[in-house]
Scaffold this motif. Structure first.
Motif, PDB file in Angstrom:
ATOM      1  N   SER A  34       0.805  -1.221   0.000  1.00  0.00           N
ATOM      2  CA  SER A  34       0.000   0.000   0.000  1.00  0.00           C
ATOM      3  C   SER A  34       0.836   1.268   0.000  1.00  0.00           C
ATOM      4  O   SER A  34       0.334   2.348  -0.292  1.00  0.00           O
ATOM      5  CB  SER A  34      -0.946  -0.004   1.200  1.00  0.00           C
ATOM      6  N   ILE A  35       2.128   1.179   0.303  1.00  0.00           N
ATOM      7  CA  ILE A  35       3.008   2.343   0.223  1.00  0.00           C
ATOM      8  C   ILE A  35       3.289   2.680  -1.241  1.00  0.00           C
ATOM      9  O   ILE A  35       3.327   3.843  -1.626  1.00  0.00           O
ATOM     10  CB  ILE A  35       4.318   2.085   0.989  1.00  0.00           C
ATOM     11  N   LEU A  36       3.469   1.657  -2.080  1.00  0.00           N
ATOM     12  CA  LEU A  36       3.794   1.877  -3.494  1.00  0.00           C
ATOM     13  C   LEU A  36       2.559   2.156  -4.336  1.00  0.00           C
ATOM     14  O   LEU A  36       2.590   2.978  -5.239  1.00  0.00           O
ATOM     15  CB  LEU A  36       4.538   0.667  -4.058  1.00  0.00           C
ATOM     16  N   LEU A  37       1.481   1.452  -4.066  1.00  0.00           N
ATOM     17  CA  LEU A  37       0.243   1.617  -4.824  1.00  0.00           C
ATOM     18  C   LEU A  37      -0.940   1.648  -3.860  1.00  0.00           C
ATOM     19  O   LEU A  37      -0.987   0.843  -2.926  1.00  0.00           O
ATOM     20  CB  LEU A  37       0.038   0.452  -5.799  1.00  0.00           C
ATOM     21  N   PRO A  38      -1.901   2.523  -4.075  1.00  0.00           N
ATOM     22  CA  PRO A  38      -3.053   2.540  -3.167  1.00  0.00           C
ATOM     23  C   PRO A  38      -3.921   1.289  -3.271  1.00  0.00           C
ATOM     24  O   PRO A  38      -4.528   0.871  -2.302  1.00  0.00           O
ATOM     25  CB  PRO A  38      -3.831   3.780  -3.590  1.00  0.00           C
ATOM     26  N   LYS A  39      -3.992   0.692  -4.453  1.00  0.00           N
ATOM     27  CA  LYS A  39      -4.765  -0.538  -4.631  1.00  0.00           C
ATOM     28  C   LYS A  39      -3.807  -1.720  -4.578  1.00  0.00           C
ATOM     29  O   LYS A  39      -2.837  -1.773  -5.328  1.00  0.00           O
ATOM     30  CB  LYS A  39      -5.479  -0.517  -5.987  1.00  0.00           C
ATOM     31  N   VAL A  40      -4.062  -2.642  -3.673  1.00  0.00           N
ATOM     32  CA  VAL A  40      -3.189  -3.807  -3.538  1.00  0.00           C
ATOM     33  C   VAL A  40      -4.012  -5.076  -3.714  1.00  0.00           C
ATOM     34  O   VAL A  40      -5.232  -5.063  -3.586  1.00  0.00           O
ATOM     35  CB  VAL A  40      -2.476  -3.844  -2.167  1.00  0.00           C
ATOM     36  N   SER A  41      -3.325  -6.141  -3.990  1.00  0.00           N
ATOM     37  CA  SER A  41      -3.987  -7.425  -4.176  1.00  0.00           C
ATOM     38  C   SER A  41      -3.042  -8.530  -3.741  1.00  0.00           C
ATOM     39  O   SER A  41      -1.850  -8.474  -4.017  1.00  0.00           O
ATOM     40  CB  SER A  41      -4.351  -7.610  -5.643  1.00  0.00           C
ATOM     41  N   ASP A  42      -3.554  -9.511  -3.046  1.00  0.00           N
ATOM     42  CA  ASP A  42      -2.790 -10.703  -2.692  1.00  0.00           C
ATOM     43  C   ASP A  42      -3.394 -11.873  -3.452  1.00  0.00           C
ATOM     44  O   ASP A  42      -4.610 -12.032  -3.489  1.00  0.00           O
ATOM     45  CB  ASP A  42      -2.855 -10.972  -1.189  1.00  0.00           C
ATOM     46  N   GLN A  43      -2.530 -12.657  -4.077  1.00  0.00           N
ATOM     47  CA  GLN A  43      -2.992 -13.784  -4.884  1.00  0.00           C
ATOM     48  C   GLN A  43      -2.029 -14.952  -4.744  1.00  0.00           C
ATOM     49  O   GLN A  43      -0.840 -14.758  -4.525  1.00  0.00           O
ATOM     50  CB  GLN A  43      -3.039 -13.427  -6.376  1.00  0.00           C
ATOM     51  N   ALA A  44      -2.562 -16.139  -4.890  1.00  0.00           N
ATOM     52  CA  ALA A  44      -1.760 -17.332  -5.138  1.00  0.00           C
ATOM     53  C   ALA A  44      -2.042 -17.708  -6.588  1.00  0.00           C
ATOM     54  O   ALA A  44      -3.193 -17.921  -6.968  1.00  0.00           O
ATOM     55  CB  ALA A  44      -2.146 -18.463  -4.206  1.00  0.00           C
ATOM     56  N   VAL A  45      -1.005 -17.742  -7.403  1.00  0.00           N
ATOM     57  CA  VAL A  45      -1.157 -17.980  -8.840  1.00  0.00           C
ATOM     58  C   VAL A  45      -0.555 -19.346  -9.171  1.00  0.00           C
ATOM     59  O   VAL A  45       0.574 -19.640  -8.782  1.00  0.00           O
ATOM     60  CB  VAL A  45      -0.447 -16.869  -9.648  1.00  0.00           C
ATOM     61  N   SER A  46      -1.317 -20.170  -9.879  1.00  0.00           N
ATOM     62  CA  SER A  46      -0.850 -21.508 -10.254  1.00  0.00           C
ATOM     63  C   SER A  46      -1.031 -21.729 -11.740  1.00  0.00           C
ATOM     64  O   SER A  46      -2.013 -21.288 -12.331  1.00  0.00           O
ATOM     65  CB  SER A  46      -1.637 -22.593  -9.506  1.00  0.00           C
ATOM     66  N   PHE A  47      -0.076 -22.420 -12.318  1.00  0.00           N
ATOM     67  CA  PHE A  47      -0.140 -22.815 -13.718  1.00  0.00           C
ATOM     68  C   PHE A  47       0.152 -24.297 -13.828  1.00  0.00           C
ATOM     69  O   PHE A  47       1.044 -24.810 -13.157  1.00  0.00           O
ATOM     70  CB  PHE A  47       0.895 -22.056 -14.567  1.00  0.00           C
ATOM     71  N   ALA A  48      -0.596 -24.981 -14.669  1.00  0.00           N
ATOM     72  CA  ALA A  48      -0.306 -26.373 -14.998  1.00  0.00           C
ATOM     73  C   ALA A  48       0.699 -26.363 -16.142  1.00  0.00           C
ATOM     74  O   ALA A  48       0.521 -25.639 -17.122  1.00  0.00           O
ATOM     75  CB  ALA A  48      -1.567 -27.111 -15.405  1.00  0.00           C
ATOM     76  N   LEU A  49       1.758 -27.125 -16.003  1.00  0.00           N
ATOM     77  CA  LEU A  49       2.778 -27.193 -17.045  1.00  0.00           C
ATOM     78  C   LEU A  49       2.322 -28.157 -18.135  1.00  0.00           C
ATOM     79  O   LEU A  49       1.639 -29.147 -17.866  1.00  0.00           O
ATOM     80  CB  LEU A  49       4.111 -27.643 -16.457  1.00  0.00           C
ATOM     81  N   PRO A  50       2.699 -27.874 -19.375  1.00  0.00           N
ATOM     82  CA  PRO A  50       2.307 -28.784 -20.465  1.00  0.00           C
ATOM     83  C   PRO A  50       2.984 -30.147 -20.300  1.00  0.00           C
ATOM     84  O   PRO A  50       4.055 -30.252 -19.708  1.00  0.00           O
ATOM     85  CB  PRO A  50       2.782 -28.081 -21.725  1.00  0.00           C
ATOM     86  N   ASN A  51       2.324 -31.162 -20.791  1.00  0.00           N
ATOM     87  CA  ASN A  51       2.900 -32.510 -20.739  1.00  0.00           C
ATOM     88  C   ASN A  51       4.182 -32.554 -21.553  1.00  0.00           C
ATOM     89  O   ASN A  51       4.261 -31.985 -22.646  1.00  0.00           O
ATOM     90  CB  ASN A  51       1.913 -33.546 -21.256  1.00  0.00           C
ATOM     91  N   GLN A  52       5.185 -33.252 -21.040  1.00  0.00           N
ATOM     92  CA  GLN A  52       6.467 -33.381 -21.718  1.00  0.00           C
ATOM     93  C   GLN A  52       6.490 -34.652 -22.552  1.00  0.00           C
ATOM     94  O   GLN A  52       6.069 -35.710 -22.091  1.00  0.00           O
ATOM     95  CB  GLN A  52       7.604 -33.458 -20.676  1.00  0.00           C
ATOM     96  N   ARG A  53       6.967 -34.550 -23.766  1.00  0.00           N
ATOM     97  CA  ARG A  53       7.171 -35.738 -24.588  1.00  0.00           C
ATOM     98  C   ARG A  53       8.614 -36.166 -24.463  1.00  0.00           C
ATOM     99  O   ARG A  53       9.518 -35.371 -24.567  1.00  0.00           O
ATOM    100  CB  ARG A  53       6.859 -35.448 -26.057  1.00  0.00           C
ATOM    101  N   VAL A  54       8.817 -37.437 -24.213  1.00  0.00           N
ATOM    102  CA  VAL A  54      10.189 -37.953 -24.031  1.00  0.00           C
ATOM    103  C   VAL A  54      10.573 -38.779 -25.219  1.00  0.00           C
ATOM    104  O   VAL A  54       9.826 -39.444 -25.827  1.00  0.00           O
ATOM    105  CB  VAL A  54      10.280 -38.781 -22.735  1.00  0.00           C
TER     106      VAL A  54
END
Length: 54
Positions: A34-54
């Motif tokens: 809140s010192i840097l920006l008046p609007k703040v947000s807390d999030q947990a962000v998740s991404f599924a990784l693409p399947n790897q071909r071996v």
């Protein structure tokens, strides 16, 4: 680059990489200041990784 996504605040943690039922994920926390920006947000962000071909 694997993935690029705009989130609401800076990333404030090391990413966690884990596997669940054979699928890989990466998760990280972002948080506002809140010192840097008046609007703040807390999030947990998740991404599924693409399947790897071996």
């Amino acid at each position: 680059m694997l993935k690029k996504h705009l989130v609401d605040a800076p990333a404030v943690s090391m990413p966690a990489v884990y596997t669940d039922e054979g699928k890989q994920y990466v998760t990280f926390a972002v948080g506002g200041n809140s010192i840097l920006l008046p609007k703040v947000s807390d999030q947990a962000v998740s991404f599924a990784l693409p399947n790897q071909r071996v």
